[in-house]
Design a protein around this motif. Structure first.
Motif, short mmCIF file in Angstrom:
data_model
loop_
_atom_site.label_atom_id
_atom_site.label_comp_id
_atom_site.label_asym_id
_atom_site.label_seq_id
_atom_site.Cartn_x
_atom_site.Cartn_y
_atom_site.Cartn_z
N CYS A 28 111.22 85.23 -19.49
CA CYS A 28 110.34 84.31 -20.22
C CYS A 28 109.00 84.18 -19.50
CB CYS A 28 110.99 82.93 -20.34
SG CYS A 28 112.45 82.92 -21.41
N GLY A 29 109.05 84.15 -18.19
CA GLY A 29 107.82 83.99 -17.42
C GLY A 29 106.94 85.23 -17.48
N ASN A 30 107.57 86.41 -17.61
CA ASN A 30 106.80 87.66 -17.59
C ASN A 30 106.41 88.15 -18.98
OD1 ASN A 30 106.89 87.86 -14.81
ND2 ASN A 30 108.86 88.92 -14.83
N MET A 31 106.84 87.45 -20.06
CA MET A 31 106.53 87.91 -21.41
C MET A 31 105.03 87.98 -21.64
SD MET A 31 107.70 89.00 -24.25
CE MET A 31 109.44 88.58 -24.18
N LYS A 32 104.32 86.97 -21.19
CA LYS A 32 102.88 86.93 -21.39
C LYS A 32 102.19 88.09 -20.67
CE LYS A 32 98.80 83.99 -20.78
NZ LYS A 32 98.02 84.98 -20.04
N LYS A 33 102.70 88.39 -19.47
CA LYS A 33 102.07 89.44 -18.68
C LYS A 33 102.38 90.83 -19.23
CE LYS A 33 102.22 86.73 -14.41
NZ LYS A 33 102.66 86.71 -13.00
N SER A 34 103.43 90.97 -20.02
CA SER A 34 103.87 92.28 -20.49
C SER A 34 103.43 92.60 -21.91
CB SER A 34 105.40 92.38 -20.41
OG SER A 34 105.85 92.11 -19.10
N THR A 35 102.82 91.65 -22.61
CA THR A 35 102.53 91.81 -24.03
C THR A 35 101.04 91.74 -24.28
OG1 THR A 35 104.61 90.68 -24.51
CG2 THR A 35 103.06 90.95 -26.34
N VAL A 233 93.71 100.58 -14.41
CA VAL A 233 94.76 99.59 -14.60
C VAL A 233 95.39 99.28 -13.25
CG1 VAL A 233 96.91 99.04 -15.78
CG2 VAL A 233 95.19 100.47 -16.92
N GLU A 234 95.23 98.05 -12.82
CA GLU A 234 95.77 97.64 -11.52
C GLU A 234 97.29 97.47 -11.59
OE1 GLU A 234 93.88 94.22 -9.95
OE2 GLU A 234 91.84 94.98 -10.23
N PRO A 235 97.99 97.75 -10.50
CA PRO A 235 99.44 97.47 -10.46
C PRO A 235 99.69 95.98 -10.34
CG PRO A 235 98.70 98.25 -8.33
CD PRO A 235 97.51 98.35 -9.25
N ARG A 236 100.84 95.55 -10.80
CA ARG A 236 101.21 94.15 -10.63
C ARG A 236 101.43 93.84 -9.15
NH1 ARG A 236 105.70 92.86 -15.31
NH2 ARG A 236 104.38 93.28 -17.13
N PRO A 237 101.13 92.62 -8.76
CA PRO A 237 101.38 92.25 -7.35
C PRO A 237 102.84 92.45 -6.95
CG PRO A 237 100.01 90.60 -8.43
CD PRO A 237 100.46 91.55 -9.50
N SER A 238 103.75 92.26 -7.90
CA SER A 238 105.18 92.42 -7.59
C SER A 238 105.50 93.85 -7.19
CB SER A 238 106.03 92.01 -8.79
OG SER A 238 105.68 92.78 -9.93
N LYS A 239 104.82 94.82 -7.84
CA LYS A 239 105.08 96.22 -7.49
C LYS A 239 104.56 96.53 -6.10
CE LYS A 239 104.31 101.02 -8.56
NZ LYS A 239 103.55 102.04 -9.30
N VAL A 240 103.36 96.02 -5.80
CA VAL A 240 102.79 96.25 -4.48
C VAL A 240 103.68 95.67 -3.40
CG1 VAL A 240 100.81 95.81 -3.00
CG2 VAL A 240 100.46 96.25 -5.44
N ALA A 241 104.14 94.44 -3.63
CA ALA A 241 105.02 93.80 -2.64
C ALA A 241 106.34 94.54 -2.52
CB ALA A 241 105.26 92.34 -3.04
N GLU A 242 106.87 94.97 -3.66
CA GLU A 242 108.16 95.66 -3.66
C GLU A 242 108.09 96.98 -2.91
OE1 GLU A 242 111.08 97.88 -6.89
OE2 GLU A 242 109.58 96.45 -7.56
N SER A 243 107.02 97.73 -3.15
CA SER A 243 106.91 99.05 -2.54
C SER A 243 106.55 98.98 -1.06
CB SER A 243 105.86 99.87 -3.28
OG SER A 243 104.59 99.22 -3.22
N SER A 244 105.85 97.90 -0.65
CA SER A 244 105.37 97.85 0.73
C SER A 244 106.30 97.11 1.68
CB SER A 244 103.99 97.19 0.77
OG SER A 244 104.06 95.88 0.24
N VAL A 245 106.91 96.01 1.19
CA VAL A 245 107.68 95.18 2.11
C VAL A 245 109.10 94.92 1.62
CG1 VAL A 245 107.78 92.95 3.26
CG2 VAL A 245 105.57 94.06 2.91
N VAL A 246 109.20 94.43 0.40
CA VAL A 246 110.48 93.90 -0.08
C VAL A 246 111.50 94.99 -0.31
CG1 VAL A 246 111.58 92.57 -1.91
CG2 VAL A 246 109.28 91.96 -1.12
#
Length: 268
Positions: A28-35, A233-246
């Motif tokens: 629900c929180g990501n619907m706005k960001k994905s549409t 097109v910039e990557p989402r912050p979640s992808k950057v965090a996921e690929s670098s640290v998490v």
């Protein structure tokens, strides 16, 4: 021991419920960001005032200039001379060969009989009118019809898209959404709220950020692209965090949680 066993049997169900709740909440929180245009109302968005604004010509533009007249033989000499070839990537992504009049560093082209013509800083309509008048005034052709087109109208699409590329647009008209569709659309990792547009105006590079989840883009001056525009097109912050640290620590965290759950169940 029996109580521990019952707790162990109920634990997967509880974990499942918690995970399901988290997934639903996140979706629900990501619907706005994905549409695109999330919850935009049905309406009319007018961008026509920017659609037909004709850009001026610049150095290294490649022009197609065709001339026709009632005297075809006389007009033929203006359609074959002083042409150069250039490689270009068409909208299909296939490398093709285009030929035309290349605007040199001085902003000029060399046109048969008329010689050097300054075209930089002028629109295609102004160049068309100039050549038509010159051919008529010098009595070179009777009622000439001149057509000027830009052969290397191109846009670049980079970043979180399926097929990054440079696309040449024969129609000389393309919107930001059409450009993204040529590149295979934004991936699930792309940030639709922050799409960068780089445009050169009078020798200066202008950077503008577009929010494609908002309907305001439909009436924006940046909805229709200009030649040599760059879309990133910039990557989402979640992808950057996921690929670098998490991401590297996810297996370790899951193992630690599993070990903790087993320890609690067996020793409580």
């Amino acid at each position: 021991m029996k109580n521990n066993y019952l707790k162990f049997r109920c634990l997967p169900k509880r974990i499942f419920i918690v995970v399901l709740f988290l997934v639903l909440f996140a979706s629900c929180g990501n619907m706005k960001k994905s549409t695109y245009f999330y919850e935009a109302p049905d309406s009319i968005y007018n961008s026509s005032k920017f659609e037909n604004l004709e850009d001026t010509l610049h150095e290294n533009d490649l022009l197609s200039i065709s001339v026709s007249s009632v005297n075809r033989e006389a007009a033929a000499m203006f359609n074959t001379s002083n042409q150069v070839g250039a490689s270009t990537t068409m909208v299909s992504g296939v490398l093709g060969q285009a030929s035309g009049y290349l605007v040199d560093k001085m902003g000029n082209i060399r046109f048969p009989i008329l010689g050097e013509i300054e075209v930089a800083g002028k629109t295609k309509q102004e160049v068309r009118d100039y050549i038509t008048k010159a051919l008529t005034d010098q009595k070179l052709l009777l009622d000439p019809i001149v057509d000027v087109r830009l052969l290397n109208f191109r846009v670049s699409v980079l970043g979180e898209v399926l097929r990054p590329n440079v696309f040449t647009v024969p129609s000389e008209k393309i919107s930001v959404l059409e450009a993204l569709s040529l590149a295979g659309d934004i991936t699930i990792y792309g940030n639709k709220e922050r799409v960068s547009l780089i445009r050169e105006v009078d020798g200066n590079k202008i950077l503008h950020h577009l929010d494609l989840t908002s309907s305001e883009i439909l009436s924006s001056q940046y909805f229709y692209l200009k030649s040599n525009d760059v879309i990133y097109v910039e990557p989402r912050p979640s992808k950057v965090a996921e690929s670098s640290v998490v991401r590297p620590w996810i297996p370790v965290a899951l193992s630690a949680i599993s070990l903790a759950v087993i320890t609690i169940v067996n020793f409580k």
